[in-house]
Design a protein around this motif. Structure first.
Motif, PDB file in Angstrom:
ATOM      1  N   LYS A   1      -5.784  -8.699  -7.800  1.00 26.96           N
ATOM      2  CA  LYS A   1      -6.305  -9.541  -8.882  1.00 26.96           C
ATOM      3  C   LYS A   1      -6.930 -10.832  -8.359  1.00 26.96           C
ATOM      4  CE  LYS A   1      -3.082  -7.728 -12.346  1.00 26.96           C
ATOM      5  NZ  LYS A   1      -2.464  -6.739 -11.425  1.00 26.96           N
ATOM      6  N   ASN A   2      -6.405 -11.346  -7.271  1.00 29.09           N
ATOM      7  CA  ASN A   2      -6.981 -12.546  -6.677  1.00 29.09           C
ATOM      8  C   ASN A   2      -8.418 -12.286  -6.245  1.00 29.09           C
ATOM      9  OD1 ASN A   2      -6.667 -15.314  -5.564  1.00 29.09           O
ATOM     10  ND2 ASN A   2      -6.947 -14.262  -3.616  1.00 29.09           N
ATOM     11  N   LYS A   3      -8.650 -11.150  -5.602  1.00 28.37           N
ATOM     12  CA  LYS A   3     -10.005 -10.798  -5.163  1.00 28.37           C
ATOM     13  C   LYS A   3     -10.917 -10.524  -6.367  1.00 28.37           C
ATOM     14  CE  LYS A   3      -8.651  -8.769  -0.689  1.00 28.37           C
ATOM     15  NZ  LYS A   3      -7.193  -8.909  -0.829  1.00 28.37           N
ATOM     16  N   GLN A   4     -10.364  -9.939  -7.423  1.00 27.91           N
ATOM     17  CA  GLN A   4     -11.164  -9.707  -8.634  1.00 27.91           C
ATOM     18  C   GLN A   4     -11.651 -11.024  -9.227  1.00 27.91           C
ATOM     19  OE1 GLN A   4      -8.118  -6.981 -10.574  1.00 27.91           O
ATOM     20  NE2 GLN A   4      -9.988  -6.019 -11.317  1.00 27.91           N
ATOM     21  N   CYS A   5     -10.777 -12.003  -9.268  1.00 22.15           N
ATOM     22  CA  CYS A   5     -11.159 -13.314  -9.804  1.00 22.15           C
ATOM     23  C   CYS A   5     -12.229 -13.974  -8.942  1.00 22.15           C
ATOM     24  CB  CYS A   5      -9.932 -14.223  -9.890  1.00 22.15           C
ATOM     25  SG  CYS A   5      -8.685 -13.692 -11.089  1.00 22.15           S
ATOM     26  N   ASN A   6     -12.062 -13.874  -7.625  1.00 16.93           N
ATOM     27  CA  ASN A   6     -13.056 -14.466  -6.731  1.00 16.93           C
ATOM     28  C   ASN A   6     -14.382 -13.721  -6.784  1.00 16.93           C
ATOM     29  OD1 ASN A   6     -11.335 -16.501  -5.858  1.00 16.93           O
ATOM     30  ND2 ASN A   6     -10.511 -15.271  -4.184  1.00 16.93           N
ATOM     31  N   LEU A   7     -14.319 -12.405  -6.988  1.00 14.74           N
ATOM     32  CA  LEU A   7     -15.547 -11.636  -7.170  1.00 14.74           C
ATOM     33  C   LEU A   7     -16.258 -12.085  -8.441  1.00 14.74           C
ATOM     34  CD1 LEU A   7     -17.558  -9.390  -6.576  1.00 14.74           C
ATOM     35  CD2 LEU A   7     -15.949  -7.752  -7.593  1.00 14.74           C
ATOM     36  N   ALA A   8     -15.490 -12.368  -9.479  1.00 13.17           N
ATOM     37  CA  ALA A   8     -16.080 -12.863 -10.728  1.00 13.17           C
ATOM     38  C   ALA A   8     -16.818 -14.180 -10.492  1.00 13.17           C
ATOM     39  CB  ALA A   8     -14.996 -13.046 -11.782  1.00 13.17           C
ATOM     40  N   ILE A   9     -16.234 -15.051  -9.700  1.00 14.51           N
ATOM     41  CA  ILE A   9     -16.895 -16.317  -9.357  1.00 14.51           C
ATOM     42  C   ILE A   9     -18.192 -16.045  -8.612  1.00 14.51           C
ATOM     43  CG2 ILE A   9     -16.713 -18.360  -7.865  1.00 14.51           C
ATOM     44  CD1 ILE A   9     -13.733 -18.456  -8.561  1.00 14.51           C
TER      45      ILE A   9
ATOM     46  N   ILE B   1       3.072  -3.563   5.637  1.00  9.73           N
ATOM     47  CA  ILE B   1       1.678  -3.393   5.236  1.00  9.73           C
ATOM     48  C   ILE B   1       1.015  -2.327   6.102  1.00  9.73           C
ATOM     49  CG2 ILE B   1       1.458  -5.758   4.377  1.00  9.73           C
ATOM     50  CD1 ILE B   1      -0.068  -6.441   6.924  1.00  9.73           C
ATOM     51  N   THR B   2       0.046  -1.647   5.508  1.00  9.11           N
ATOM     52  CA  THR B   2      -0.690  -0.595   6.208  1.00  9.11           C
ATOM     53  C   THR B   2      -1.973  -1.162   6.798  1.00  9.11           C
ATOM     54  OG1 THR B   2      -1.977   0.025   4.250  1.00  9.11           O
ATOM     55  CG2 THR B   2       0.194   1.064   4.529  1.00  9.11           C
ATOM     56  N   ILE B   3      -2.623  -0.350   7.643  1.00  3.65           N
ATOM     57  CA  ILE B   3      -3.900  -0.768   8.217  1.00  3.65           C
ATOM     58  C   ILE B   3      -4.936  -0.974   7.117  1.00  3.65           C
ATOM     59  CG2 ILE B   3      -5.852   0.026   9.624  1.00  3.65           C
ATOM     60  CD1 ILE B   3      -3.895   1.266  11.545  1.00  3.65           C
ATOM     61  N   GLU B   4      -4.914  -0.115   6.095  1.00  9.69           N
ATOM     62  CA  GLU B   4      -5.868  -0.257   4.983  1.00  9.69           C
ATOM     63  C   GLU B   4      -5.651  -1.557   4.235  1.00  9.69           C
ATOM     64  OE1 GLU B   4      -8.444   2.135   4.195  1.00  9.69           O
ATOM     65  OE2 GLU B   4      -7.823   2.482   6.261  1.00  9.69           O
ATOM     66  N   GLN B   5      -4.401  -1.925   4.040  1.00  5.65           N
ATOM     67  CA  GLN B   5      -4.106  -3.195   3.374  1.00  5.65           C
ATOM     68  C   GLN B   5      -4.550  -4.379   4.225  1.00  5.65           C
ATOM     69  OE1 GLN B   5       0.118  -2.327   2.803  1.00  5.65           O
ATOM     70  NE2 GLN B   5      -0.155  -2.399   0.588  1.00  5.65           N
ATOM     71  N   GLU B   6      -4.338  -4.276   5.528  1.00  2.00           N
ATOM     72  CA  GLU B   6      -4.776  -5.333   6.440  1.00  2.00           C
ATOM     73  C   GLU B   6      -6.304  -5.457   6.422  1.00  2.00           C
ATOM     74  OE1 GLU B   6      -4.511  -8.187   9.729  1.00  2.00           O
ATOM     75  OE2 GLU B   6      -3.348  -7.623   7.961  1.00  2.00           O
ATOM     76  N   LYS B   7      -6.980  -4.329   6.406  1.00  3.70           N
ATOM     77  CA  LYS B   7      -8.443  -4.347   6.355  1.00  3.70           C
ATOM     78  C   LYS B   7      -8.931  -4.987   5.058  1.00  3.70           C
ATOM     79  CE  LYS B   7     -10.327  -0.563   7.792  1.00  3.70           C
ATOM     80  NZ  LYS B   7     -10.903   0.806   7.838  1.00  3.70           N
ATOM     81  N   SER B   8      -8.268  -4.663   3.953  1.00  4.95           N
ATOM     82  CA  SER B   8      -8.627  -5.261   2.664  1.00  4.95           C
ATOM     83  C   SER B   8      -8.427  -6.770   2.693  1.00  4.95           C
ATOM     84  CB  SER B   8      -7.782  -4.635   1.557  1.00  4.95           C
ATOM     85  OG  SER B   8      -8.074  -5.240   0.305  1.00  4.95           O
ATOM     86  N   ARG B   9      -7.341  -7.217   3.317  1.00  4.11           N
ATOM     87  CA  ARG B   9      -7.070  -8.655   3.416  1.00  4.11           C
ATOM     88  C   ARG B   9      -8.149  -9.363   4.233  1.00  4.11           C
ATOM     89  NH1 ARG B   9      -5.025 -12.255   6.819  1.00  4.11           N
ATOM     90  NH2 ARG B   9      -4.821 -10.695   8.456  1.00  4.11           N
ATOM     91  N   ILE B  10      -8.533  -8.750   5.364  1.00  4.79           N
ATOM     92  CA  ILE B  10      -9.570  -9.341   6.211  1.00  4.79           C
ATOM     93  C   ILE B  10     -10.903  -9.403   5.466  1.00  4.79           C
ATOM     94  CG2 ILE B  10     -10.894  -9.063   8.342  1.00  4.79           C
ATOM     95  CD1 ILE B  10      -8.391  -7.650   9.507  1.00  4.79           C
ATOM     96  N   LEU B  11     -11.253  -8.321   4.781  1.00  3.64           N
ATOM     97  CA  LEU B  11     -12.507  -8.291   4.014  1.00  3.64           C
ATOM     98  C   LEU B  11     -12.517  -9.368   2.925  1.00  3.64           C
ATOM     99  CD1 LEU B  11     -12.924  -4.431   3.697  1.00  3.64           C
ATOM    100  CD2 LEU B  11     -14.628  -5.968   4.689  1.00  3.64           C
ATOM    101  N   GLY B  12     -11.366  -9.563   2.277  1.00  2.00           N
ATOM    102  CA  GLY B  12     -11.279 -10.607   1.259  1.00  2.00           C
ATOM    103  C   GLY B  12     -11.483 -11.990   1.841  1.00  2.00           C
ATOM    104  N   ASN B  13     -10.891 -12.239   3.013  1.00  2.00           N
ATOM    105  CA  ASN B  13     -11.077 -13.531   3.678  1.00  2.00           C
ATOM    106  C   ASN B  13     -12.520 -13.729   4.118  1.00  2.00           C
ATOM    107  OD1 ASN B  13      -8.402 -14.346   3.402  1.00  2.00           O
ATOM    108  ND2 ASN B  13      -7.774 -13.435   5.346  1.00  2.00           N
TER     109      ASN B  13
END
Length: 286
Positions: free
Chosen positions: A219-227, A179-191
């Protein structure tokens, strides 16, 4: 979300005080768990198959009780023994916390991690943070969860994660991935977004979800954003997002990594639309 049991006296042991030995032992003394034992279990791939250390050490015995004997209560006391013996303290601490979580002793696990992490090596602190985040999530201690996540986000933005490297090896669904730093940042932001969602801070949650999605499609974050959008009564936007998720799957079955999130969002959408129809009908009869 995530229970506590602080009455430890009935369990036959108490949380011990930090041992007197110093953490310099980590670099000068070979851990006991790395010293090979001579036993029938060393023949073949026993320890590889069962994922237990090939050693007769406090940590090795604790892992055996956890994974082979499957006695979680005894495993907890033996992990404590490994910690007090200075044998792979960071691993013993993390494994013990996992077992405590399974036993619904989440708050006790949190206290142990916070008390003993100072004697663990620097390189283990990130993984200890990850365990703490899961424990905070389980126990509903969202403020503390957010505090750690914000600190991790700062580190990712400052480039201090991954030990200065641009990528790292991680595990996802049992597989090793890079995983890249950008992917890690995206994961943290999602959490972070999910944590704010639990606090009903929908505006902040939306900002974090959108920033996370700008870094990596998920897609998981998209679904949670929809909620999140449905909570703010932005139904058409939420519905459009879920339609995009459904369309992206095509005729294939949805991946398990986001199926539950999609089903949860669709269930909420059905409830919202049903309430809307009832409200219209009620207005019409008035």
């Amino acid at each position: 979300m995530w229970s506590s049991d602080k009455n430890l006296s009935g369990r036959g042991f108490l949380t011990p005080q930090p041992p007197a030995w110093k953490k310099t032992q980590f670099t000068t003394v070979l851990p006991l768990s790395e010293r090979k034992r001579i036993s029938p279990e060393n023949n073949g791939d026993f320890h590889v198959i069962h994922k237990v250390p090939a050693s007769d050490s406090p940590y090795g015995r604790a892992k055996h009780v956890q994974l082979i004997d499957k006695d979680p209560n005894k495993a907890v006391s033996m992990f404590w023994a490994a910690i007090n013996a200075g044998d792979r303290v960071d691993s013993a601490l993390k494994d013990m916390a996992v077992v405590m979580k399974q036993l619904n002793r989440t708050d006790e696990a949190i206290d142990a991690l916070k008390s003993f992490r100072l004697i663990c090596p620097h390189y283990s602190q990130e993984s200890l943070d990850n365990v703490l985040i899961e424990l905070y999530k389980r126990s509903g201690r969202v403020d503390e969860e957010i505090e750690i996540l914000q600190n991790k986000l700062r580190n990712s933005e400052e480039g201090t994660v991954f030990g200065g490297k641009k990528t790292k090896i991680a595990r996802s669904q049992g597989k090793k991935i890079q995983i890249t730093i950008e992917q890690e940042k995206s994961r943290i932001l999602g959490n972070l977004a999910w944590a704010y969602l639990q606090q009903h801070n929908y505006g902040i949650a939306e900002q974090h979800y959108r920033k996370a999605l700008s870094l990596e499609s998920d897609k998981n974050k998209q679904c949670n954003l929809a909620i999140c959008l449905m909570h703010m009564n932005r139904i058409s936007e939420a519905k459009s997002l879920l339609q995009d998720v459904k369309a992206s799957a095509g005729t294939e079955e949805m991946d398990e990594s986001y199926l539950k999130s999609y089903e949860r969002a669709m269930e909420m959408l059905a409830q919202v639309e049903s309430q809307s129809v009832r409200a219209v009908r009620g207005t019409g009869t008035g």
